[in-house]
Scaffold this active site. Structure first.
Site, PDB file in Angstrom:
ATOM      1  N   ASN A 293     -30.107  42.369  63.607  1.00 15.11           N
ATOM      2  CA  ASN A 293     -31.145  41.515  63.003  1.00 15.11           C
ATOM      3  C   ASN A 293     -32.347  41.538  63.945  1.00 15.11           C
ATOM      4  OD1 ASN A 293     -30.947  39.296  64.998  1.00 15.11           O
ATOM      5  ND2 ASN A 293     -28.913  39.080  64.112  1.00 15.11           N
TER       6      ASN A 293
ATOM      7  N   ASP B 229     -13.832  52.181  61.971  1.00 17.11           N
ATOM      8  CA  ASP B 229     -14.588  51.240  62.812  1.00 17.11           C
ATOM      9  C   ASP B 229     -15.625  52.046  63.591  1.00 17.11           C
ATOM     10  OD1 ASP B 229     -13.575  49.009  65.568  1.00 17.11           O
ATOM     11  OD2 ASP B 229     -15.535  49.635  64.831  1.00 17.11           O
TER      12      ASP B 229
ATOM     13  N   TYR C 241     -26.196  41.152  54.530  1.00 15.35           N
ATOM     14  CA  TYR C 241     -27.492  41.245  53.826  1.00 15.35           C
ATOM     15  C   TYR C 241     -27.349  41.585  52.346  1.00 15.35           C
ATOM     16  CZ  TYR C 241     -30.039  40.730  58.258  1.00 15.35           C
ATOM     17  OH  TYR C 241     -30.563  40.262  59.435  1.00 15.35           O
TER      18      TYR C 241
ATOM     19  N   ASP D  18     -22.843  44.371  64.206  1.00 15.07           N
ATOM     20  CA  ASP D  18     -23.577  43.868  65.371  1.00 15.07           C
ATOM     21  C   ASP D  18     -22.608  43.192  66.345  1.00 15.07           C
ATOM     22  OD1 ASP D  18     -26.643  41.826  65.530  1.00 15.07           O
ATOM     23  OD2 ASP D  18     -25.826  43.347  66.881  1.00 15.07           O
TER      24      ASP D  18
ATOM     25  N   GLY E 146     -23.509  44.344  54.025  1.00 12.71           N
ATOM     26  CA  GLY E 146     -22.584  43.249  54.358  1.00 12.71           C
ATOM     27  C   GLY E 146     -23.263  41.903  54.203  1.00 12.71           C
TER      28      GLY E 146
END
Ligand code: APR
Length: 174
Positions: free
Chosen positions: A23, A9, A125, A33, A123
């Site tokens: 983004n 992580d 995207y 994010d 991920g």
């Protein structure tokens, strides 16, 4: 500069700068994010809002990067970058490589000695993981920098295996 591949992580990485797969809004989301904002706390989002109210009124463009505080995370900075959404029709790999090099340049300018990256765009995207790793390593290998440690943090063991294979193959090509 050395490049390490680890599984884990990214929010618990003990490095100077943690890169966020953001983004353009800079106002949070899911995946990396969401984890960074959730664990880092509101100080990060407050600085992102300030950036949107000043330099990035129209949002952070794809391929660019910007630093904020890391809030409650053990890192000193979060470097937000916006990866390209994968496209079958258009080669967006230069934009993806730019996420890595732009973040590295900002980290160096801040005096960071270590930086952790997620596998940007792989991920939500939808960038295929194998090529996402290849683009990351192509961008970072041989990039002149004062940053001493670069850590690519893969979220699961399967992705880590893919990354190790790509890393071995790219070393073989050197
Ligand atoms: N630590 C490390 N890696 C993570 C973590 C984490 N805590 N959470 C997710 N990942 C991995 C995913 O498995 C994927 O391999 O990070 C990679 C990038 O996935 P995303 O976070 O979905 O980022 P990306 O594909 O670049 O999409 C960005 O998703 O979360 C939204 O706001 C974000 O709109 C933006 C988009």
């Amino acid at each position: 500069m050395r490049i390490e591949l680890v599984t884990g992580d990214i929010t618990v990485e003990r490095v100077d700068a943690i890169v966020n797969a953001a983004n353009s809004s800079l106002l949070g989301g899911g995946g990396v994010d969401g984890a960074i904002h959730r664990k880092g706390g509101p100080a990060i989002l407050n600085e992102c809002r300030d950036l949107r109210a000043s330099r990035y009124g129209r949002g952070l463009p794809v391929g660019q990067a910007v630093a904020t505080t890391a809030g409650r995370l053990s890192a000193r900075w979060v470097i937000h970058t916006v990866g390209p959404v994968f496209s079958e029709d258009e080669d967006r790999s230069p934009l993806l490589r730019s996420c890595y090099t732009a973040s590295l340049a900002i980290a160096a300018s801040l005096g960071a000695r270590s930086i952790a990256y997620p596998l940007i765009s792989s991920g939500v995207y939808r960038w295929p993981k194998e090529d996402a790793v290849a683009q990351a390593l192509a961008a970072l290998h041989g990039e002149p920098t004062t940053v001493e440690l670069i850590r690519l943090v893969l979220f699961d063991e399967q992705t880590r295996q893919i990354a190790e294979r790509v890393h071995r193959d790219s070393d073989a090509d050197q």
